[in-house]
Structures are given as C-alpha cells and as structure tokens.
Scaffold this motif. Structure first.
Motif, mmCIF file in Angstrom:
data_model
loop_
_atom_site.group_PDB
_atom_site.id
_atom_site.type_symbol
_atom_site.label_atom_id
_atom_site.label_comp_id
_atom_site.label_asym_id
_atom_site.label_seq_id
_atom_site.Cartn_x
_atom_site.Cartn_y
_atom_site.Cartn_z
ATOM 1 N N GLU A 1 0.806 -1.222 0.000
ATOM 2 C CA GLU A 1 0.000 0.000 0.000
ATOM 3 C C GLU A 1 0.841 1.275 0.000
ATOM 4 O O GLU A 1 0.473 2.255 -0.646
ATOM 5 C CB GLU A 1 -0.918 0.012 1.231
ATOM 6 N N ILE A 2 1.952 1.276 0.725
ATOM 7 C CA ILE A 2 2.752 2.495 0.881
ATOM 8 C C ILE A 2 4.230 2.178 0.712
ATOM 9 O O ILE A 2 4.657 1.024 0.834
ATOM 10 C CB ILE A 2 2.506 3.157 2.250
ATOM 11 N N GLU A 3 5.027 3.224 0.469
ATOM 12 C CA GLU A 3 6.470 3.032 0.292
ATOM 13 C C GLU A 3 7.265 3.609 1.459
ATOM 14 O O GLU A 3 8.479 3.777 1.359
ATOM 15 C CB GLU A 3 6.916 3.672 -1.024
ATOM 16 N N VAL A 4 6.593 3.898 2.564
ATOM 17 C CA VAL A 4 7.240 4.444 3.755
ATOM 18 C C VAL A 4 6.964 3.537 4.946
ATOM 19 O O VAL A 4 6.220 2.564 4.842
ATOM 20 C CB VAL A 4 6.741 5.877 4.040
ATOM 21 N N GLU A 5 7.560 3.865 6.098
ATOM 22 C CA GLU A 5 7.442 2.998 7.274
ATOM 23 C C GLU A 5 6.091 3.121 7.958
ATOM 24 O O GLU A 5 5.511 4.212 8.004
ATOM 25 C CB GLU A 5 8.568 3.318 8.265
ATOM 26 N N ASP A 6 5.600 2.002 8.464
ATOM 27 C CA ASP A 6 4.426 2.045 9.340
ATOM 28 C C ASP A 6 4.797 1.741 10.785
ATOM 29 O O ASP A 6 3.956 1.843 11.675
ATOM 30 C CB ASP A 6 3.311 1.104 8.855
ATOM 31 N N THR A 7 6.076 1.399 11.030
ATOM 32 C CA THR A 7 6.538 1.046 12.368
ATOM 33 C C THR A 7 7.968 1.543 12.560
ATOM 34 O O THR A 7 8.789 1.448 11.635
ATOM 35 C CB THR A 7 6.490 -0.484 12.575
ATOM 36 N N ALA A 8 8.265 2.092 13.743
ATOM 37 C CA ALA A 8 9.594 2.644 13.987
ATOM 38 C C ALA A 8 9.982 2.499 15.449
ATOM 39 O O ALA A 8 9.125 2.494 16.347
ATOM 40 C CB ALA A 8 9.636 4.118 13.593
ATOM 41 N N PHE A 9 11.286 2.395 15.675
ATOM 42 C CA PHE A 9 11.866 2.356 17.025
ATOM 43 C C PHE A 9 13.089 3.247 17.034
ATOM 44 O O PHE A 9 13.899 3.226 16.097
ATOM 45 C CB PHE A 9 12.274 0.936 17.412
ATOM 46 N N GLY A 10 13.240 4.054 18.073
ATOM 47 C CA GLY A 10 14.428 4.877 18.208
ATOM 48 C C GLY A 10 14.920 4.922 19.637
ATOM 49 O O GLY A 10 14.124 5.104 20.570
ATOM 50 N N LEU A 11 16.230 4.757 19.824
ATOM 51 C CA LEU A 11 16.889 4.876 21.125
ATOM 52 C C LEU A 11 17.794 6.099 21.073
ATOM 53 O O LEU A 11 18.786 6.116 20.342
ATOM 54 C CB LEU A 11 17.714 3.625 21.432
ATOM 55 N N PHE A 12 17.422 7.122 21.826
ATOM 56 C CA PHE A 12 18.138 8.395 21.811
ATOM 57 C C PHE A 12 18.988 8.537 23.071
ATOM 58 O O PHE A 12 18.480 8.412 24.193
ATOM 59 C CB PHE A 12 17.150 9.563 21.720
#
Length: 326
Positions: free
Chosen positions: A206-217
C-alpha cells in the motif's frame, strides 16, 4: 490582521476556527480544488476570496499572516514565499522533509522581517504543561513514548501524496509520531545520538514508507529516551509517555497524569485535566502566535525549535541500526 489559508484539507478547520476566535479576518482561501474553498466559506460563514494558486493569492492580497495546511512536500517553498514577502507564517507540521529544505527555510527566516510559527500544538495541552513544569528542575535519566495507532490502507487512499517518500517524506514518524518526538526532546533536551529501525510491517503493498519505527536516543547526561511508534494496529490508543527523574516516575496519557503511581488531582478532588483542555492546542497556539506578532514578541515554536524534531526523525531514517550523531 488580514489572513490567508493555503490548503483546505482536514486540518484547515482547526486553523480557521483559531483565527476566528482571535478576532482576525480571513480574507483569502486557497486550494487547487476551489470547491473546498467554497465549502469552507459556507461552513465557517466566511466571505473570503478564493484562489487556486497560492502565488496569485500572495501577489493580489495584502496579507499579514498566512496559514499553510498543505501536503508535507509543499511546506518549505510556501514558507519561503511568505517570509520573503515579509508575511508572517503559521505552518502545519512537519516544517520540512529534508535537510535541504531546512537550509532553504533558514535563509528566508534570517532575511525576513516576519515570524514563522510551526504547529506543535501539544505544547499547549494543560497536562503536558504540568509535566513540563514538574520536570523543569529535575534530571531526566530515562523516558519513553509509545504511539500505537490505526492508519490502514483506507487512510492512505484518501490522498495520493500519503504514503509516498517524495511527498510525505516518511510514514508514521513524520506524520503521526513527530508530535511525540517533539514532546520528548522538549522535556528531555536534545539528544546526542540515535540508533533506530524503521519498517513497513503491514502495508507493504500500500505504501512506500514505514508504518513502524523504534528509536533509542542517548542524552547528554548518559541517560536515554525511547520512542516506539506504529500505525499498523487495529485500534488507536492514547499516546503514552513515561519519565524517570530524580527518583520519581511520571506517567502521562491523554488527560491522565500519575506521579509515583498517584493520580494528580486538584484540591477539590476533581480531575486536574478534562476533555475540554485536551486537543484544543491549535487554538491556543494560534492565539499565542498572533499575540507575539502584534506585540513584537518572539514566538517560541519558531524555525529553530521546530527544526529539532525534524533533525531527530531524519537521523532515525538514516540510522538503519547504526548510531547516528545529532
């Protein structure tokens, strides 16, 4: 002041309502689909002139402020076109979708006599302000933000630009979770680095971008904050924040605040935060922006403040599991 609105989509009514509540005059509406402008005029009892081309609107109207409510990829050029004419600008998030756009906007900001404000309206939620004040003299060593929402194929089918890398600039992080990312850096401070992963889990066709993300800052004091975000869920839950500071744990979700497990209440034992103050941030932000413009004060959520969240999410997109300096 005389106001023009560019882009009459789903968020535009929030801006129209905010401007009207401040008592200013909306004299022009612009959208490539001019029927939307006609409908907004009727719905909001306006008599604004209608344009299909925002540049024509800027040339023909004597505007004090423009509001930009268009798809992401259009923001940067429209901001610059307004500022270069010394017209004050209120822009929806995100400020930009690339480092190149940030550089373009900064040049216009530095040369313009006008102000730029960006809609990170959750700064004005009463519960967020309470937590901000509570944490101001404390050292935050750990924090997290969790966004679990439902934005399926029907959502992305509503507009051609959604779900595209060149026009939306990303997925869940730049569209939904950017507000959570902004709140995290606003409360915790700007981090030094990030390790992140972004994936398309449920919407590959359906899309060409992320639907899920994780970040450790990583924070400068050795602590960290984590962000988890997905719009691949089957239900949208309230965003949930947690902070650990000086031995205390703060939990924030919608109108609810718990400190060390105890719900925050007013002295009359009524809830401190009610429905009437959650989600009305646009009106408060717009009111504050106009007050700053009229009285020669600096608006706090300006280019330099709004740029922070963009730099964090662009670093997340570059990371792919590697530590990226910010």
């Amino acid at each position: 002041m005389k106001v023009g609105i560019i882009g009459i989509g789903s968020i535009a009514p929030n801006h129209i309502r905010g401007v009207k509540q401040c008592g200013h005059e909306i004299v022009a509406l612009c959208d490539v689909i001019t029927e939307k402008c006609e409908q907004a005029n009727e719905r909001s009892k306006l008599t604004a002139r209608i344009y299909a081309d925002y540049k024509e609107m800027l040339e023909k109207e004597e505007l004090d402020v423009i509001h930009i409510c268009t798809p992401h990829y259009l923001h940067a050029q429209m901001i610059c076109d307004g500022l270069d004419r010394n017209i004050n600008v209120v822009c929806e998030k995100p400020l930009a979708i690339s480092e190149e756009q940030l550089e373009q906007i900064e040049k216009s900001v530095q040369s313009s006599k006008a102000q730029l404000g960006v809609c990170f309206q959750n700064h004005y939620n009463a519960s967020v302000l309470f937590v901000k004040d509570y944490l101001k003299d404390k050292e935050i060593t750990a924090a997290s933000a969790n966004l679990i929402w439902d934005r399926g194929a029907k959502y992305y089918a509503q507009a051609e630009w959604r779900g595209t890398l060149d026009q939306e600039g990303g997925g869940v992080m730049i569209n939904q979770a950017i507000h959570a990312l902004d709140i995290m850096q606003w409360l915790c401070g700007m981090p030094e680095s990030v390790i992140a992963h972004t994936h398309n889990v449920a919407l590959k066709n359906e899309i060409e971008v992320e639907d899920t993300a994780f970040g450790l800052f990583r924070l400068k004091n050795g602590g960290s904050f984590v962000i988890n975000a997905t719009n691949a869920a089957s239900f949208s839950f309230p965003i949930y924040y947690m902070f650990r500071a000086d031995g205390h744990t703060v939990q924030l979700s919608s109108n609810n605040i718990l400190i060390d497990g105890e719900h925050i209440e007013k002295s009359d034992n009524l809830p401190l935060f009610g429905k009437e103050v959650w989600g009305v941030g646009h009106s408060k932000l717009i009111e504050e922006f106009y007050d700053c413009v009229q009285n020669g004060k600096k608006f706090e959520i300006d280019f330099y403040e709004a740029r922070k969240a963009i730099k964090l999410l662009l670093a997340m997109y570059r990371s792919n599991g590697e530590e990226i300096k910010i």
